[in-house]
Each structure stands twice: as structure tokens, then as C-alpha cells.
Enzyme design. Sequence first.
Site, PDB file in Angstrom:
ATOM      1  N   ASP A  92     -62.466  39.729 -25.814  1.00 14.25           N
ATOM      2  CA  ASP A  92     -62.539  38.568 -26.719  1.00 14.25           C
ATOM      3  C   ASP A  92     -63.623  38.755 -27.780  1.00 14.25           C
ATOM      4  OD1 ASP A  92     -65.119  37.391 -25.535  1.00 14.25           O
ATOM      5  OD2 ASP A  92     -63.827  37.474 -23.777  1.00 14.25           O
ATOM      6  N   ASP A 112     -61.945  47.865 -23.991  1.00 14.10           N
ATOM      7  CA  ASP A 112     -61.106  46.931 -23.222  1.00 14.10           C
ATOM      8  C   ASP A 112     -59.735  47.572 -23.024  1.00 14.10           C
ATOM      9  OD1 ASP A 112     -61.202  43.584 -22.686  1.00 14.10           O
ATOM     10  OD2 ASP A 112     -59.241  44.575 -22.622  1.00 14.10           O
ATOM     11  N   ASP A 143     -58.830  52.227 -20.489  1.00 13.85           N
ATOM     12  CA  ASP A 143     -59.275  51.777 -19.169  1.00 13.85           C
ATOM     13  C   ASP A 143     -60.761  52.123 -18.993  1.00 13.85           C
ATOM     14  OD1 ASP A 143     -59.664  51.217 -16.489  1.00 13.85           O
ATOM     15  OD2 ASP A 143     -57.696  51.969 -15.897  1.00 13.85           O
ATOM     16  N   ASP A 162     -68.053  43.229 -18.800  1.00 10.69           N
ATOM     17  CA  ASP A 162     -67.564  41.865 -19.032  1.00 10.69           C
ATOM     18  C   ASP A 162     -66.078  41.878 -18.672  1.00 10.69           C
ATOM     19  OD1 ASP A 162     -66.805  39.437 -19.988  1.00 10.69           O
ATOM     20  OD2 ASP A 162     -67.389  39.803 -22.075  1.00 10.69           O
ATOM     21  N   THR A 164     -62.519  40.997 -16.095  1.00  6.44           N
ATOM     22  CA  THR A 164     -61.823  39.967 -15.332  1.00  6.44           C
ATOM     23  C   THR A 164     -62.274  40.078 -13.870  1.00  6.44           C
ATOM     24  OG1 THR A 164     -60.045  41.594 -15.330  1.00  6.44           O
ATOM     25  CG2 THR A 164     -59.747  39.735 -16.760  1.00  6.44           C
ATOM     26  N   PRO A 169     -56.105  44.614 -13.240  1.00 11.68           N
ATOM     27  CA  PRO A 169     -56.710  45.789 -13.893  1.00 11.68           C
ATOM     28  C   PRO A 169     -58.233  45.854 -13.742  1.00 11.68           C
ATOM     29  CG  PRO A 169     -55.867  44.218 -15.528  1.00 11.68           C
ATOM     30  CD  PRO A 169     -55.392  43.746 -14.194  1.00 11.68           C
TER      31      PRO A 169
HETATM   32  N1  SAM Z   1     -65.572  36.086 -19.081  1.00 15.13           N
HETATM   33  C1  SAM Z   1     -64.388  36.444 -18.427  1.00 15.13           C
HETATM   34  C2  SAM Z   1     -64.349  36.116 -16.963  1.00 15.13           C
HETATM   35  O1  SAM Z   1     -65.339  36.345 -16.255  1.00 15.13           O
HETATM   36  O2  SAM Z   1     -63.336  35.605 -16.549  1.00 15.13           O
HETATM   37  C3  SAM Z   1     -64.030  37.805 -18.776  1.00 15.13           C
HETATM   38  C4  SAM Z   1     -63.476  37.794 -20.155  1.00 15.13           C
HETATM   39  S1  SAM Z   1     -62.933  39.273 -20.865  1.00 15.13           S
HETATM   40  C5  SAM Z   1     -61.587  38.586 -21.756  1.00 15.13           C
HETATM   41  C6  SAM Z   1     -62.238  40.234 -19.572  1.00 15.13           C
HETATM   42  C7  SAM Z   1     -61.566  41.482 -20.103  1.00 15.13           C
HETATM   43  O3  SAM Z   1     -61.581  42.522 -19.114  1.00 15.13           O
HETATM   44  C8  SAM Z   1     -60.078  41.299 -20.489  1.00 15.13           C
HETATM   45  O4  SAM Z   1     -59.958  41.372 -21.875  1.00 15.13           O
HETATM   46  C9  SAM Z   1     -59.365  42.467 -19.788  1.00 15.13           C
HETATM   47  O5  SAM Z   1     -58.379  43.077 -20.595  1.00 15.13           O
HETATM   48  C10 SAM Z   1     -60.539  43.408 -19.508  1.00 15.13           C
HETATM   49  N2  SAM Z   1     -60.294  44.385 -18.441  1.00 15.13           N
HETATM   50  C11 SAM Z   1     -59.761  44.180 -17.212  1.00 15.13           C
HETATM   51  N3  SAM Z   1     -59.679  45.345 -16.544  1.00 15.13           N
HETATM   52  C12 SAM Z   1     -60.179  46.309 -17.362  1.00 15.13           C
HETATM   53  C13 SAM Z   1     -60.358  47.719 -17.243  1.00 15.13           C
HETATM   54  N4  SAM Z   1     -60.004  48.367 -16.145  1.00 15.13           N
HETATM   55  N5  SAM Z   1     -60.919  48.386 -18.279  1.00 15.13           N
HETATM   56  C14 SAM Z   1     -61.287  47.736 -19.425  1.00 15.13           C
HETATM   57  N6  SAM Z   1     -61.126  46.412 -19.591  1.00 15.13           N
HETATM   58  C15 SAM Z   1     -60.589  45.714 -18.587  1.00 15.13           C
END
Ligand code: SAM
Length: 286
Positions: A92, A112, A143, A162, A164, A169
Amino acid sequence: MSLDNNWFTETYQAEGLAFSLHLANAEKLAEKKTPFQHIEIYQTSHFGKLMVIDGCVMLTSRDNFIYHEMMTHPALFTHPRPQKVLIIGGGDCGTLNEVLKHENVQLAQQVDIDEQVTRLSEAFFPELCTRNNDPRAELHFDDGIKWVKQAPAESYDVMIVDSTDPIGPGEVLFTPQFYQHSQRILKPGGLFVQQSESPLIHTENIIKPMMNKLLKAGFADHQTLNFPLCSYPTGWWSCTLACKDQKISQFNSQSVDNRPFITHYYNSEIHRACSAMPEFFKQATQ
Ligand code: SAM
């Protein structure tokens, strides 16, 4: 997750709890099913826009500043000279936006897995993306585990995860292998910070295992910081800070007080207070 009478509700079955936001209208502003996840954007009646991934609240316009500031400034004001910063996740761009407020920072790479999170944020949360064209910013879509495996040793001063939750993922970003590479790619004195969920319901199953994995991966010290966040389960959240090879040093409170940019949550009093953890947490994690 459910939508009833214009209320968006995220249910957290494991703890028998739910959080709702009233929507301004029943229509979704946008929706994308990507190879990685299901992203939805809603207009709430009181919290601005809402981004949801796989049924979980990611951010709202109204309270994301608390999370993004706490993911960034405690680490960047503790490191004496943060020049090279890696953000894993954070699509984001709210964390990137805070990182780039620091004049010391020469390069901020955001990695991301899902480009659509960034594209939707640019469209619906433009205030978080104002620094995306800063010459110091690099946006990569890959990734995070692959990125840290391939990064050369001792490349970064600060690394911010930061992500999920540890399902889908994001799960790989909570594995011993991820922490081992993170420790390896930090420069001497380097700091790592990762969102570590709710102290109330995740101390035993997420925060304590994270601390153990960090120590096993070679990190010398860790510290959990806590802050309120009403739109995440329990309304009480945390991030865990770790130092590659030494005790986490005192932060530079004078630099915080004289910072040449505006924050809305973070200040030196908050920084001092956020590492104070309650008795149950100390007992569970000692
Ligand atoms: N603040 C949020 C929460 O705690 O719920 C997190 C927000 S941020 C949008 C989370 C991001 O992690 C997402 O955009 C997602 O695509 C990314 N993400 C998840 N797994 C990932 C991975 N293996 N490598 C890179 N990014 C990843």
C-alpha cells in the site's frame, strides 16, 4: 467476512471476535482476484476507504497512520544512520512514505509479491503514494523470501517486514529460513522490524515463536513494541524489533524532537512508552 445492512464485518473465528465498519454504500469501489489474494476496496461512512485482503482488514484511511509510523520511526530513529532500507510487503506504500521522510535514507526498496495492492493503493489511497516517484524509492514486485535469499550479505541498514498475517503468501515471512536470510543481509548494527500481531491473542502462538526464531537465526537482541490499532483484531497491535549483532541501542530522542517532518502518532514520548509491555506478556515470553 460478511456484508450485512451496509456493515462490513471481519470475523476472527479462532477467538470468537468480530470487528465491523459501517459502509457509506453497499457497492465495492474495486475488487481484484490476483494469483496471490483477493483484494477489495470499500468506502466506509466514518473511516474513509477500507482495503481488505482475503477478508482481513489491511488498512483504513482513518487509522493507518498509527501502524505505518510505528513500523518505521522507532527503527529509523534507533539506527544511527539508516541509509539503505528494505521493505518486504507494504504494497500500500504507507510504510515507504514514512521511510522516505528520513533525509538520511538514500535507497528504500519495497518488495511486495502483488503489484495490484500498489495499483489499488495509488488509485484509492493516493495520500500514501505521494513519495513513490522519489528518486530514492524502488518498487519491486516479487516474493519477499526469494528477494532475501538472493540479496548479498550485509546490504541493508534497516529491514521492515510489513506483511499480511502468517497465512497465505505471508506465511513464508515467518519461517526460520526467512529470519536467517534477514540476519545475513543486514549490515553490522542493522535493525529488523516485523509486524507481530496482537499481544492479547498472539503472544503465545506468534510473538514468542517469532522471538525464538529471531534468536536462533543469529539476531542478538529483540524488543516488542505495542500500539493501539482499532481496525485490527482486539484493537491492540505490535511490531517486533531486532538487532543483527548487538543490544538494541537507545533511540536518539533529540533527533526525534527536532525531526524536520510531521508525524501524527509517533513522538519521543510514544517511543519511550511503546516498549513497556504488560506483566502477562513478560511472563509468557521470558
Ligand atoms: N498492515 C497490514 C496488516 O498487518 O494487515 C499489512 C498491509 S500490507 C498491504 C501487506 C502486504 O504483504 C500485501 O500487500 C501482500 O501482497 C504482501 N505480502 C504477502 N506475502 C508476501 C510475500 N511473500 N512477499 C512479499 N509481499 C508479501
